[in-house]
Design an enzyme around this catalytic site. Structure first.
Site, PDB file in Angstrom:
ATOM      1  N   PRO A  12      42.066  44.155  40.496  1.00 11.56           N
ATOM      2  CA  PRO A  12      41.251  43.691  39.393  1.00 11.56           C
ATOM      3  C   PRO A  12      39.808  43.496  39.801  1.00 11.56           C
ATOM      4  O   PRO A  12      39.508  42.726  40.702  1.00 11.56           O
ATOM      5  CB  PRO A  12      41.879  42.352  39.046  1.00 11.56           C
ATOM      6  CG  PRO A  12      42.779  41.997  40.185  1.00 11.56           C
ATOM      7  CD  PRO A  12      42.669  43.041  41.201  1.00 11.56           C
ATOM      8  N   GLU A  13      38.953  44.174  39.118  1.00  8.54           N
ATOM      9  CA  GLU A  13      37.519  43.982  39.281  1.00  8.54           C
ATOM     10  C   GLU A  13      37.040  43.298  38.000  1.00  8.54           C
ATOM     11  O   GLU A  13      37.848  42.902  37.169  1.00  8.54           O
ATOM     12  CB  GLU A  13      36.829  45.334  39.509  1.00  8.54           C
ATOM     13  CG  GLU A  13      37.474  46.143  40.638  1.00  8.54           C
ATOM     14  CD  GLU A  13      36.765  47.458  40.931  1.00  8.54           C
ATOM     15  OE1 GLU A  13      35.550  47.549  40.695  1.00  8.54           O
ATOM     16  OE2 GLU A  13      37.427  48.392  41.393  1.00  8.54           O
TER      17      GLU A  13
END
Length: 288
Positions: free
Chosen positions: A2-3
């Site tokens: 997850p960015e």
DNA sequence: ATCCTATCCTGTAGGC
DNA sequence: TGCCTACAGGATAGGA
């Protein structure tokens, strides 16, 4: 996984569902997460209700009604999963669940993290900005869009590659390995260039691409490379838009030339040598 | 002060 | 099929 776009997607979805919901029961089924233990959480969460969740970079702040926030980082494989009351498609059979919150209205929220690289920490709101992880974060690029000048000035003294610079959460909070490659590709900047040598003209191309790529990815609910899911267990839709990431040997989606992969700072970088031809690639100078 | 490497953990894909 | 290795969206401690 997850960015920023993935975490923002999760935040937006949680924002629609958890504010006002009161935690009737909290169950820790896998207490070790990163270096900390979750064992003390239930006692402090039960009876509390959520307020509106916030985000900076890849960190979520799940504010509660008692002047505390549940600080959450998804690491590589963390997920928040939600189920409305009576909807039991997700259940106790799920592996790698660390925490389950049963709300008073019988809806449920799970935190699942296969690789345990995530973080869950209850922090008083008064101490949040001083938290060891949060304290170091640079500006969030959606909240404070970077400018040519802010990037140029921020990189002035840096001697790392520009790709590595974009990953540094102290400079900008939220860019990760997928979007770093994509942003540099669209900016037509060679990822090997040293950040401190990137010109104003190049930063002037990078700055708007940071905002645009991250924003587009948010609009598509992020990128599912392998494990990322929304709170409804759905994949993100930005994968179709990736021009170079995970395309080693495949045609660049902009020009058709083969995409190359190499390792920088221990992480894969994908780039198109045709699209990203820099003024002068970083070059080791022979010692005098 | 910066920078670099190794490390935490589990699952999966690919080579043999 | 099974075994082995390499790699995966991340942050960070510790050494150079």
């Amino acid at each position: 996984m997850p960015e920023l776009p993935e975490v923002e997607t999760v935040r937006r979805m949680l924002a629609e569902h958890i504010p006002g919901r009161r935690i009737a029961k909290a169950i820790v089924s896998r207490h070790r997460l990163r270096s900390e233990t979750l064992a003390g959480l239930p006692r402090r969460l039960e009876g509390r209700a959520f307020a509106a969740p916030r985000r900076t970079g890849k960190f979520l702040f799940l504010d509660l009604d008692d002047e505390h926030t549940l600080l959450s980082h998804l690491g590589m494989s963390g997920r928040w999963l939600f189920a409305a009351a009576g909807e039991d498609s997700l259940d106790a059979s799920m592996p790698h669940v660390h925490l389950r919150l049963d709300f008073a209205d019988r809806s449920r929220l799970w935190y699942q993290d296969i690789r345990r690289f995530g973080m869950l920490r209850l922090v008083p709101l008064s101490g949040l900005s001083g938290d060891p992880s949060v304290r170091l974060l640079g500006p969030d690029p959606l909240e404070h869009p970077p400018t040519t000048e802010s990037l140029f000035a921020g990189a002035r003294r840096s001697r790392v590659a520009v790709k590595t610079f974009l990953l540094d959460q102290r400079k900008l909070a939220g860019i990760g390995n997928i979007y770093a490659s994509e942003i540099l590709h669209r900016s037509r900047v060679d990822p090997r260039r040293l950040a401190g040598r990137v010109t104003r003209e190049e930063w002037s191309r990078i700055a708007p691409e940071i905002t645009r790529v991250l924003g587009d990815a948010v609009n598509r609910m992020g990128t599912t490379f392998s494990t990322y899911r929304t709170i409804w267990n759905e994949p993100g839709q930005y994968g179709d838009q990736l021009l170079v990431y995970d395309r080693a040997g495949l045609p660049c989606r902009a020009c058709g030339a083969p995409v190359r992969r190499f390792v920088q700072g221990g992480r894969a970088t994908f780039w198109c040598p045709d699209c990203q031809r820099g003024p002068s690639p970083a070059r080791k100078r022979p010692k005098a």
